[in-house]
Write a protein that holds these residues in place. Structure first.
Motif, mmCIF file in Angstrom:
data_model
loop_
_atom_site.group_PDB
_atom_site.id
_atom_site.type_symbol
_atom_site.label_atom_id
_atom_site.label_comp_id
_atom_site.label_asym_id
_atom_site.label_seq_id
_atom_site.Cartn_x
_atom_site.Cartn_y
_atom_site.Cartn_z
ATOM 1 N N LYS A 130 0.779 -1.055 -0.023
ATOM 2 C CA LYS A 130 -0.282 -0.318 0.054
ATOM 3 C C LYS A 130 0.744 1.223 0.017
ATOM 4 C CE LYS A 130 -4.634 -1.858 1.858
ATOM 5 N NZ LYS A 130 -5.227 -2.124 2.963
ATOM 6 N N VAL A 131 0.257 2.164 -1.105
ATOM 7 C CA VAL A 131 0.920 3.821 -0.561
ATOM 8 C C VAL A 131 -0.318 4.151 -0.417
ATOM 9 C CG1 VAL A 131 2.379 5.108 -2.146
ATOM 10 C CG2 VAL A 131 2.339 2.880 -2.134
ATOM 11 N N ASP A 132 0.023 5.422 0.641
ATOM 12 C CA ASP A 132 -0.731 6.319 1.170
ATOM 13 C C ASP A 132 -2.405 5.342 1.171
ATOM 14 O OD1 ASP A 132 0.965 7.820 1.299
ATOM 15 O OD2 ASP A 132 0.441 8.501 -0.938
ATOM 16 N N GLY A 133 -2.249 4.570 1.609
ATOM 17 C CA GLY A 133 -4.045 3.447 1.828
ATOM 18 C C GLY A 133 -4.547 3.136 0.586
ATOM 19 N N GLU A 134 -3.635 3.216 -0.425
ATOM 20 C CA GLU A 134 -3.908 2.657 -1.798
ATOM 21 C C GLU A 134 -2.479 1.475 -2.379
ATOM 22 O OE1 GLU A 134 -6.292 3.398 -3.674
ATOM 23 O OE2 GLU A 134 -6.842 5.550 -2.437
ATOM 24 N N ARG A 135 -3.376 0.329 -3.421
ATOM 25 C CA ARG A 135 -2.107 -1.087 -3.441
ATOM 26 C C ARG A 135 -1.412 0.137 -4.455
ATOM 27 N NH1 ARG A 135 -2.569 -4.797 0.111
ATOM 28 N NH2 ARG A 135 -4.472 -5.011 0.430
ATOM 29 N N ALA A 136 -0.968 -0.305 -4.316
ATOM 30 C CA ALA A 136 0.440 -0.260 -5.425
ATOM 31 C C ALA A 136 -0.231 -0.292 -6.993
ATOM 32 C CB ALA A 136 1.794 -1.070 -5.126
ATOM 33 N N TYR A 137 -0.371 -1.879 -7.154
ATOM 34 C CA TYR A 137 -1.161 -2.116 -8.799
ATOM 35 C C TYR A 137 -1.799 -1.521 -9.207
ATOM 36 C CZ TYR A 137 -4.096 -5.482 -5.860
ATOM 37 O OH TYR A 137 -5.130 -5.789 -5.108
ATOM 38 N N ASP A 138 -2.996 -0.547 -8.261
ATOM 39 C CA ASP A 138 -4.334 0.280 -8.827
ATOM 40 C C ASP A 138 -3.354 1.562 -8.785
ATOM 41 O OD1 ASP A 138 -6.117 -1.558 -8.255
ATOM 42 O OD2 ASP A 138 -6.542 -1.177 -6.158
ATOM 43 N N LEU A 139 -2.571 1.858 -8.111
ATOM 44 C CA LEU A 139 -1.782 3.131 -8.837
ATOM 45 C C LEU A 139 -0.773 2.861 -10.040
ATOM 46 C CD1 LEU A 139 -1.013 4.069 -5.603
ATOM 47 C CD2 LEU A 139 -2.914 5.616 -6.314
ATOM 48 N N ALA A 140 -0.287 2.266 -9.847
ATOM 49 C CA ALA A 140 0.416 1.357 -11.067
ATOM 50 C C ALA A 140 -0.415 1.259 -12.344
ATOM 51 C CB ALA A 140 1.277 0.777 -10.882
ATOM 52 N N ARG A 141 -1.777 1.497 -12.345
ATOM 53 C CA ARG A 141 -2.609 0.418 -13.745
ATOM 54 C C ARG A 141 -3.214 1.840 -13.945
ATOM 55 N NH1 ARG A 141 -4.750 -5.106 -10.962
ATOM 56 N NH2 ARG A 141 -3.121 -6.474 -11.762
ATOM 57 N N ALA A 142 -4.318 2.870 -13.207
ATOM 58 C CA ALA A 142 -3.952 4.221 -13.610
ATOM 59 C C ALA A 142 -3.187 4.872 -14.180
ATOM 60 C CB ALA A 142 -4.771 4.539 -12.274
ATOM 61 N N GLY A 143 -1.673 4.561 -13.968
ATOM 62 C CA GLY A 143 -0.547 5.429 -14.990
ATOM 63 C C GLY A 143 -0.277 5.986 -13.846
ATOM 64 N N ALA A 145 2.810 7.354 -11.279
ATOM 65 C CA ALA A 145 4.403 7.392 -10.713
ATOM 66 C C ALA A 145 4.199 6.525 -9.412
ATOM 67 C CB ALA A 145 5.450 8.067 -10.525
ATOM 68 N N VAL A 146 4.298 4.879 -8.867
ATOM 69 C CA VAL A 146 4.849 4.401 -8.073
ATOM 70 C C VAL A 146 6.216 4.592 -7.841
ATOM 71 C CG1 VAL A 146 4.221 2.550 -6.454
ATOM 72 C CG2 VAL A 146 2.922 3.299 -8.236
ATOM 73 N N THR A 147 6.801 4.985 -6.102
ATOM 74 C CA THR A 147 7.614 4.750 -5.462
ATOM 75 C C THR A 147 7.911 4.408 -3.929
ATOM 76 O OG1 THR A 147 8.576 6.315 -6.521
ATOM 77 C CG2 THR A 147 9.807 6.219 -4.391
ATOM 78 N N LEU A 148 8.332 2.994 -4.102
ATOM 79 C CA LEU A 148 8.256 1.732 -2.773
ATOM 80 C C LEU A 148 9.588 1.451 -1.849
ATOM 81 C CD1 LEU A 148 6.111 -0.716 -4.464
ATOM 82 C CD2 LEU A 148 5.018 0.667 -2.959
ATOM 83 N N ALA A 149 9.766 1.559 -1.175
ATOM 84 C CA ALA A 149 11.402 2.439 -0.138
ATOM 85 C C ALA A 149 11.568 0.505 -0.895
ATOM 86 C CB ALA A 149 10.778 2.382 0.943
ATOM 87 N N SER A 150 12.749 0.652 -0.635
ATOM 88 C CA SER A 150 13.433 -0.768 -0.397
ATOM 89 C C SER A 150 13.261 -0.958 0.830
ATOM 90 C CB SER A 150 15.061 -0.228 -0.254
ATOM 91 O OG SER A 150 15.752 -1.302 -0.147
ATOM 92 N N ARG A 151 13.278 -2.220 1.279
ATOM 93 C CA ARG A 151 13.111 -3.468 2.222
ATOM 94 C C ARG A 151 14.350 -4.396 2.578
ATOM 95 N NH1 ARG A 151 7.930 -6.960 1.709
ATOM 96 N NH2 ARG A 151 6.819 -5.191 1.945
#
Length: 298
Positions: A130-143, A145-151
């Motif tokens: 999740k990024v700000d409460g949204e699934r990363a793949y939903d944001l990516a599919r909506a076009g 930019a998705v920035t995820l932290a290294s783990r």
């Protein structure tokens, strides 16, 4: 009905669809509101639709151990297709980078130690994080930019199985939270090229292997024959990595009431507590005290 059904998940099926398939089988076998009560069902570790292999399905009281299964190590066999990186890092996505460079077997083997042990990796943009409460793949599919932290994850073992001009197949024993798609991307980039996962198969999840996994066809056949119990692994199978602790009736009664046992002859650590082979609880022993981690209503 309590225990584990281990599916050999086919290509294209999601993990929740695997759970649904087991629920349908239970209904077909007579477990439902009009006959025997339908037990709870859940899965013990998500597999992408494009991945195949070991998918533990917890039934009844085993669902209380599903979270523990999520935390367990996994083993995967995966193929990296070199020369193209996709936005999803697998076959489902669209190309975002290409390269004419192709690694040699010697080059691949030389690079693997860099990806063995504790490593940091950036998860795929197309992931369930999740990024700000949204699934990363939903944001990516909506076009977006998705920035995820290294783990930080751990690659316990990584070996090259086969290699040809355009691909390489590897086996990885990894800790929870490891993304094989990210691992494939990073290996390809370290080799001076790009790549994506073209095949992903989970061969082990926690204590469960392909040796105990069944196909959906076999699941359906057992359901029609009212013989699902023959496919069910015991609840204990999900706890093969911890020792058993035998209880007296009085001790079992106290634990079932959520009380703490004092003066137990057990070293510190987790135990599978039983009364005459009947599961009572997953417990934690510390300084002579035994506390319930998960109780079982059996």
């Amino acid at each position: 009905m309590h225990g584990w059904i281990i599916l050999d998940k086919p290509l294209g099926l999601g993990s929740t669809q695997g759970v649904s398939a087991v629920k349908r089988a239970l209904r077909a076998a007579g477990y439902g509101p009009k006959m025997r009560d339908m037990p709870k069902v859940g899965h013990g570790g998500t597999l992408d639709p494009l991945a195949t292999g070991v998918l533990p399905i917890a039934v009844g009281e085993a669902t209380k151990l599903a979270g523990r299964m999520l935390d367990s190590d996994k083993v995967y066999t995966f193929t990296i297709g070199f020369g193209v990186e996709t936005d999803t890092l697998d076959l489902e996505g669209s190309p975002v980078a290409t390269s004419d460079e192709r690694p040699t077997r010697a080059g691949i083997e030389a690079i693997l130690p860099r990806f063995t042990g504790p490593i940091a990796q950036v998860p795929p943009a197309y992931s369930a994080l999740k990024v700000d409460g949204e699934r990363a793949y939903d944001l990516a599919r909506a076009g977006e930019a998705v920035t995820l932290a290294s783990r930080n994850v751990t690659i316990h073992a990584l070996s090259l199985e086969t290699q040809d001009a355009d691909s390489a197949t590897l086996t990885a024993h990894v800790s929870k939270g490891t993304y094989i798609r990210s691992l494939a991307r990073d290996i390809a980039q370290a080799l001076g090229t790009v790549g994506h996962v073209t095949l992903l198969r989970r061969t082990k999840a926690g204590p469960f292997t392909l040796g105990s996994a069944i196909s959906l066809d076999k699941l359906d056949e057992a359901a029609k024959a009212r013989a699902l119990e023959h496919l069910l692994l015991p609840l204990r199978a999900g706890l093969d990595d911890i020792p058993a602790l035998s209880l007296t009736p009085d001790q079992a009664g106290l634990l079932r009431q959520g009380q703490v046992l004092a003066g137990a002859a057990a070293e510190d650590g987790q135990y599978f507590a039983t009364l005459d082979a009947v599961p009572v609880a997953l417990v934690e022993a510390q300084s002579g005290l035994v506390r319930v981690v998960r109780g079982f209503n059996l």
